[in-house]
Scaffold this motif. Structure first.
Motif, PDB file in Angstrom:
ATOM      1  N   GLU A 149      -1.418   7.116  -7.533  1.00  0.00           N
ATOM      2  CA  GLU A 149      -0.526   7.232  -6.393  1.00  0.00           C
ATOM      3  C   GLU A 149      -1.369   7.059  -5.135  1.00  0.00           C
ATOM      4  O   GLU A 149      -2.515   7.525  -5.072  1.00  0.00           O
ATOM      5  CB  GLU A 149       0.196   8.578  -6.367  1.00  0.00           C
ATOM      6  N   ILE A 150      -0.796   6.385  -4.141  1.00  0.00           N
ATOM      7  CA  ILE A 150      -1.468   6.169  -2.866  1.00  0.00           C
ATOM      8  C   ILE A 150      -0.641   6.865  -1.793  1.00  0.00           C
ATOM      9  O   ILE A 150       0.534   6.513  -1.587  1.00  0.00           O
ATOM     10  CB  ILE A 150      -1.633   4.676  -2.560  1.00  0.00           C
ATOM     11  N   LEU A 151      -1.235   7.842  -1.146  1.00  0.00           N
ATOM     12  CA  LEU A 151      -0.556   8.610  -0.111  1.00  0.00           C
ATOM     13  C   LEU A 151      -0.978   8.075   1.243  1.00  0.00           C
ATOM     14  O   LEU A 151      -2.184   7.936   1.521  1.00  0.00           O
ATOM     15  CB  LEU A 151      -0.909  10.091  -0.228  1.00  0.00           C
ATOM     16  N   ALA A 201       2.899  -3.697  -0.480  1.00  0.00           N
ATOM     17  CA  ALA A 201       1.789  -4.057  -1.361  1.00  0.00           C
ATOM     18  C   ALA A 201       1.929  -5.532  -1.728  1.00  0.00           C
ATOM     19  O   ALA A 201       3.038  -6.011  -1.998  1.00  0.00           O
ATOM     20  CB  ALA A 201       1.777  -3.195  -2.617  1.00  0.00           C
ATOM     21  N   ALA A 202       0.803  -6.243  -1.714  1.00  0.00           N
ATOM     22  CA  ALA A 202       0.787  -7.670  -2.048  1.00  0.00           C
ATOM     23  C   ALA A 202       0.003  -7.864  -3.335  1.00  0.00           C
ATOM     24  O   ALA A 202      -1.102  -7.336  -3.488  1.00  0.00           O
ATOM     25  CB  ALA A 202       0.161  -8.475  -0.915  1.00  0.00           C
ATOM     26  N   VAL A 256      -4.512  -5.962  -5.653  1.00  0.00           N
ATOM     27  CA  VAL A 256      -3.346  -5.359  -5.010  1.00  0.00           C
ATOM     28  C   VAL A 256      -3.776  -4.941  -3.612  1.00  0.00           C
ATOM     29  O   VAL A 256      -4.664  -4.108  -3.446  1.00  0.00           O
ATOM     30  CB  VAL A 256      -2.823  -4.143  -5.796  1.00  0.00           C
ATOM     31  N   THR A 257      -3.161  -5.535  -2.597  1.00  0.00           N
ATOM     32  CA  THR A 257      -3.492  -5.250  -1.206  1.00  0.00           C
ATOM     33  C   THR A 257      -2.435  -4.332  -0.624  1.00  0.00           C
ATOM     34  O   THR A 257      -1.251  -4.685  -0.598  1.00  0.00           O
ATOM     35  CB  THR A 257      -3.562  -6.552  -0.385  1.00  0.00           C
ATOM     36  N   VAL A 258      -2.846  -3.158  -0.175  1.00  0.00           N
ATOM     37  CA  VAL A 258      -1.932  -2.192   0.435  1.00  0.00           C
ATOM     38  C   VAL A 258      -2.005  -2.368   1.942  1.00  0.00           C
ATOM     39  O   VAL A 258      -3.088  -2.279   2.543  1.00  0.00           O
ATOM     40  CB  VAL A 258      -2.303  -0.748   0.045  1.00  0.00           C
ATOM     41  N   VAL A 274      -2.206  -3.763   9.449  1.00  0.00           N
ATOM     42  CA  VAL A 274      -3.555  -3.538   8.972  1.00  0.00           C
ATOM     43  C   VAL A 274      -3.559  -3.521   7.445  1.00  0.00           C
ATOM     44  O   VAL A 274      -2.613  -3.041   6.822  1.00  0.00           O
ATOM     45  CB  VAL A 274      -4.122  -2.202   9.521  1.00  0.00           C
ATOM     46  N   VAL A 275      -4.619  -4.096   6.852  1.00  0.00           N
ATOM     47  CA  VAL A 275      -4.856  -3.958   5.417  1.00  0.00           C
ATOM     48  C   VAL A 275      -5.607  -2.646   5.223  1.00  0.00           C
ATOM     49  O   VAL A 275      -6.730  -2.485   5.724  1.00  0.00           O
ATOM     50  CB  VAL A 275      -5.666  -5.134   4.861  1.00  0.00           C
TER      51      VAL A 275
END
Length: 591
Positions: free
Chosen positions: A19-21, A32-33, A84-86, A129-130
């Motif tokens: 999980e990304i908070l 996400a890309a 995977v780019t957030v 922003v990435v």
């Protein structure tokens, strides 16, 4: 303990369920890309956002908010997805991240245990922003703190990912965000008794203990563990993946050092600003605290860099043993019993690269074939080079001969040849390795007349090929036309060159590669000083190499000054002679 990442730093992920908070001071859009091995996103179906929140393995929130939770199951991603780019974006057209507190991203495992954290500091006019990248590495996954902002907003960010129709996709994402915000505002508010999760457990029963995640063993390096259609292509991509990883890890270490030093100076200044604190225990305690914080931050940064370096060193040892001749060092066993290849390799090794923070780790410097730029082996001195002029010229020519021999050895029979211009005959010694074995198409050209004749022949060849290609009539080339690529090695340039010869050489540098003619100059730029800026375009068009270690190579990611070391055969030259003999014998047999 959670690892606090600096920009550019990476960290292994212990599992695939994450999980990304994301937390921010103001509502942000999160997406996400899903990209290929280069991070490129090929169509809009590779973007998951609030308007299309679910893709295989990834789910993002459905509206802009100050707090977000992204769910990822990397094991469920399609095999074609390697990165995977957030990314984060501000909804307002005039919004910018510099006007708010820095956002923060935290990666946790499936049980909620924090793995890494990253604060996206240093943003100003950027509205997109990435934040993070999750990427495949040696059969596992790693996370990298990026923090790359875009003043051009979401459109510029998506375009940088290679997404076709980036503007239209960005507009659709912003529109979906506005609709999501409107639906959230119009939704009926829940009564207090209805809010929050419901606990269905028995009041007198304790919850069973949750299993603790076990640390995952570090994956063992494997040669060819990179995307590609062939083993050679996978090794090529792996080498440049190692180069990029070392560049970013070193950037993280240097960034942490700069930040720690700046913070230490600031806190020491603050401790000394109060005259009462300059004497007594309070001031000394503040100084000790500041230095302890500096040492703690540098210790964590150095430990992370050492971990990356150990992994890359182990990988380099495995990869080096598996490299084919075009990529291998001259002392590699692959050169024993060398046979001419049937196909042109993807690239060739020019030498090795390293950074001062990791001087023991050498990354092969590979360039694509056929060569797009000529090569210049600089025989001039450097501030750290104390050898005399004659010795530097000899070393530069030896490097050039080794490069020419490698190019001859890795091209199929009859598809590559070498011509030499040595106006004064000063390179007879080092050039002997080529002349004795018959690897050259003819003897080196000597004197001003020899220079003019060699350049005129190659200039006519380039003109003829360009006319045939431009007219779409390559079959109209004369019968018996030699289609092999040519490497023109020029020793002691610009000796023996008049103005006409210089003009032809510049023409070959610009137009030759597309017609199969490549340059390799051995020269000290100071020797061409009398021509002033006339030769500047020529020098800029060539790739500079040095016969001794020199830090003149800059990488495209963070601009490090890498030290280049040439690739030379072991002392004695037996390997070089053996390889060139194989080249000459194969040429005779093929006639």
């Amino acid at each position: 303990m959670v690892a606090e990442l600096a920009r550019g730093e990476n960290h292994p992920l212990p599992g695939t369920r994450l999980e990304i908070l994301v937390s921010a001071e103001v509502p942000v859009l999160v997406a996400a890309a899903l990209g290929d091995e280069g991070g490129r996103v090929h169509d809009r179906h590779g973007i998951t956002h609030h308007g299309a929140p679910v893709l295989p393995g990834i789910e993002v929130p459905r509206a802009a908010a100050a707090e977000h939770r992204l769910s990822a199951d990397l094991g469920e991603l399609p095999e074609a997805v390697h990165r995977v780019t957030v990314l984060l974006a501000l909804p307002g057209s005039a919004a910018r991240f510099g006007a708010t507190a820095a956002p923060r991203a935290t990666v946790t495992d499936a049980e909620g245990t924090e793995i890494v954290g990253f604060t996206l500091a240093g943003l100003d006019a950027e509205s997109a922003v990435v934040a993070l990248e999750l990427y495949r590495r040696q059969g596992g996954w790693k996370v990298r703190a990026v923090g790359q902002g875009y003043a051009g907003g979401l459109t510029a960010l998506l375009a940088d990912l290679g997404l076709p129709g980036a503007r239209e996709v960005a507009e659709a994402m912003h529109e979906a965000g506005r609709l999501g915000a409107a639906r959230a505002a119009a939704a009926p508010k829940a009564r207090p008794s209805e809010g929050g999760p419901v606990d269905y457990t028995h009041a007198g029963r304790q919850a069973p203990p949750q299993p603790q995640p076990q640390p995952q063993p570090q994956p063992q390096p494997v040669a060819g563990d990179a995307p590609g259609w062939s083993m050679e292509e996978r090794l090529y991509n792996q080498v440049w993946g190692m180069f990029e990883d070392l560049a970013r890890s070193t950037a993280a270490l240097r960034s942490a050092a700069d930040f720690a030093a700046a913070r230490l100076d600031r806190e020491l200044d603050e401790a000394l600003a109060d005259p009462r604190a300059r004497i007594g225990g309070a001031g000394e305690a503040a100084r000790k605290t500041a230095r302890a914080k500096h040492d703690e931050l540098m210790g964590r940064a150095q430990a992370a860099h050492d971990r990356d370096l150990a992994q890359l060193t182990a990988e380099a040892e495995v990869v080096e043993r598996a490299l084919p001749p075009a990529y291998a060092r001259w002392d590699s066993p692959v050169w024993r019993g060398h046979r001419m290849p049937a196909e042109l390799p993807q690239a060739v090794r020019l030498g090795d690269l390293h950074l001062p923070e990791s001087a023991s780790l050498r990354i092969p410097m590979l360039v694509r074939l056929p060569l797009e730029r000529g090569l210049w082996v600089d025989s001039g001195g450097t501030p750290a080079d104390f050898t005399d002029s004659a010795e530097r010229r000899r070393l530069a020519l030896e490097v050039s001969v080794a490069l020419a021999a490698r190019l001859l050895a890795v091209h199929p029979v009859g598809e590559f040849s070498v011509e030499v211009i040595d106006p004064a005959g000063a390179g007879a010694g080092p050039l002997g390795a080529l002349t004795r074995t018959g690897a050259l198409t003819g003897p080196p050209a000597r004197g001003t007349a020899g220079v003019a004749q060699a350049l005129e022949s190659l200039t006519r060849r380039v003109d003829l090929v360009h006319m045939a290609i431009g007219g779409g009539a390559t079959e109209a080339l004369p019968d018996g036309f030699d289609t092999a690529r040519r490497l023109l090695m020029v020793n002691d340039f610009p000796q023996g060159f008049d103005d006409r010869a210089l003009t032809r050489l510049r023409f070959l540098a610009d137009e030759g590669p597309a017609a199969g003619v490549h340059l390799l100059l051995v020269a000290d730029r100071a020797d061409a000083g009398e021509y002033g800026p006339l030769l500047d375009p020529l020098w800029r068009s060539l790739t500079r190499l040095t016969p001794s270690p020199d830090d003149h190579v800059a990488d495209p990611w963070v601009g490090h000054a890498w030290t280049f070391e040439p690739s030379l055969p072991p002392q004695g030259g037996a390997v070089l002679q053996q390889v060139l003999s194989v080249v000459a014998a194969a040429r005779i047999k093929g006639k």
